[in-house]
Design an enzyme around this catalytic site. Structure first.
Site, PDB file in Angstrom:
ATOM      1  N   GLY A  61       0.748   6.524   3.535  1.00  0.00           N
ATOM      2  CA  GLY A  61       2.175   5.654   3.671  1.00  0.00           C
ATOM      3  C   GLY A  61       1.819   4.756   4.888  1.00  0.00           C
ATOM      4  O   GLY A  61       1.231   3.508   4.913  1.00  0.00           O
ATOM      5  N   SER A 128      -5.690   7.712   2.632  1.00  0.00           N
ATOM      6  CA  SER A 128      -5.213   6.524   3.255  1.00  0.00           C
ATOM      7  C   SER A 128      -5.021   6.741   4.548  1.00  0.00           C
ATOM      8  O   SER A 128      -5.529   7.259   5.484  1.00  0.00           O
ATOM      9  CB  SER A 128      -4.001   5.894   2.158  1.00  0.00           C
ATOM     10  N   TRP A 129      -3.302   6.580   4.983  1.00  0.00           N
ATOM     11  CA  TRP A 129      -3.122   6.851   6.255  1.00  0.00           C
ATOM     12  C   TRP A 129      -3.259   8.330   6.494  1.00  0.00           C
ATOM     13  O   TRP A 129      -3.583   8.913   7.722  1.00  0.00           O
ATOM     14  CB  TRP A 129      -1.548   6.543   6.531  1.00  0.00           C
ATOM     15  N   ASP A 283     -11.371  -0.401  -3.802  1.00  0.00           N
ATOM     16  CA  ASP A 283     -10.235  -0.131  -3.081  1.00  0.00           C
ATOM     17  C   ASP A 283      -9.872  -1.491  -2.098  1.00  0.00           C
ATOM     18  O   ASP A 283     -10.751  -1.873  -1.388  1.00  0.00           O
ATOM     19  CB  ASP A 283     -10.719   0.896  -2.010  1.00  0.00           C
ATOM     20  N   HIS A 311      -7.732   2.356  -4.908  1.00  0.00           N
ATOM     21  CA  HIS A 311      -7.283   3.053  -3.647  1.00  0.00           C
ATOM     22  C   HIS A 311      -6.531   4.254  -4.043  1.00  0.00           C
ATOM     23  O   HIS A 311      -6.413   5.482  -3.245  1.00  0.00           O
ATOM     24  CB  HIS A 311      -6.217   1.925  -2.925  1.00  0.00           C
TER      25      HIS A 311
END
Length: 335
Positions: A61, A128-129, A283, A311
């Site tokens: 996120g 991701s984050w 991605d 992604h």
């Protein structure tokens, strides 16, 4: 457990096909709330075998939160899976609160949760984050990490979050156009500030409209193949949209609360630990260059470049690779 850190994991592999059945989605065996500050209380959930290999799952996120579907990457007979919603995210309280909400606070929260659950060491799993937070946490607390499984690597540099705002439009121009045109022309030289102002506006008509425009753009860019069902599921979830957009723009506005190139410059702290890095060749959100730079800085890492992946962890080839990675880790740790 074997001395897993001695394994030779340092090679690159382009995976043209990944076929691994995912495990059943399972409800937690334990869930609750953990107060981590005067302001914040975190929701957490624990799955699988209490005597299994501990792993902490860090969501992306930031702001996306965790959910039961993440259990499908793990053989829960072998794993003790810990998930939590980070500060302000989804089920954690207060919702969407950005006060006392930074990378450093999240690192501290992971340690608080580890101590609360009585876990000495765990595998760190993040996408991701969540991969950023996993690296930041590991670099501060390497002694409590067995190894890392990372997906869709994001390094948190200025060029990385500005790519989300500007660069993805070069790959998805048709999705970028309504996102760009939503902002008046005189404000488009600083899309970060323009969206930040709107998403943090107290008027729901303003902040939800802006948040929905950004999330539509971001979600379209996240998958390797068009996924209109997933897109509509996101767009109709106001709580998820607000949680993700407020956290993303808060963190971006503050440079993700890290120094320039902090992660790569501190890789010596964890380079001895094993890692499997999984990244989609296509991605568009977190460019493959980030995963490759990380891999080059990590002596004991393996990079799987997934040719049929983008992604999203929901891309079938990415999901299969994650299941394969957890099985490999479990097998080696149990030896």
């Amino acid at each position: 457990m074997s001395s897993y850190g001695t394994l030779l994991f340092s090679h690159f592999h382009e995976k043209t096909h990944v076929d691994h059945p995912l495990y059943p989605i399972t409800q937690p065996r334990e869930e609750g709330y953990l107060k981590v500050s005067e302001i914040h209380t975190l929701f957490y959930a624990v799955y699988g075998n209490p005597n299994g290999i501990p792993v902490v799952v860090l969501h992306g996120g930031p702001g996306a939160g965790c959910n039961d579907s993440l259990s499908r990457f793990f053989d829960l007979n072998r794993w003790n899976v810990v998930m939590f919603d980070q500060r302000g995210a989804m089920r954690s309280e207060p919702f969407c609160c950005m006060e006392e909400n930074s990378s450093q606070h999240s690192i501290s929260d992971i340690e608080t949760l580890r101590n609360y659950l009585g876990i000495q060491k765990w595998v760190v799993f993040g996408g991701s984050w969540g991969s950023t937070l996993a690296l930041l946490y590991g670099q501060e607390h390497a002694e409590h990490c067995i190894g890392f499984i990372l997906r869709g690597v994001f390094l948190g540099r200025k060029q990385d979050y500005l790519h989300v705002l500007y660069g993805m439009g070069k790959i998805f121009p048709e999705a970028h156009e309504p996102y760009l045109n939503f902002i008046p022309e005189e404000e488009r030289d600083d899309l970060l500030s323009a969206y930040y102002r709107r998403i943090f506006d107290p008027n729901p008509d303003i902040h939800m409209t802006a948040a929905r425009v950004f999330m539509r753009f971001d979600t379209i860019c996240s998958t390797h193949l068009p996924n209109p069902v997933a897109l509509e599921n996101v767009i109709q979830n106001d709580r998820l949209i607000l949680s993700m957009t407020r956290a993303f723009f808060h963190y971006s506005k503050h440079g993700f609360f890290i120094e320039p190139n902090q992660i790569l410059s501190r890789m010596k702290r964890i380079a001895h630990l094993p890692a499997i890095i999984i990244h989609g060749r296509w991605d568009a959100i977190d460019l493959p260059e980030m995963a490759y730079s990380l891999y080059q800085s990590w002596n004991n890492s393996k990079l799987w470049m997934i040719t049929q992946g983008g992604h999203s962890a929901n891309d079938p080839a990415i999901a299969a690779a994650l299941g394969t990675a957890t099985d490999i880790f479990a097998k080696e740790i149990e030896q």
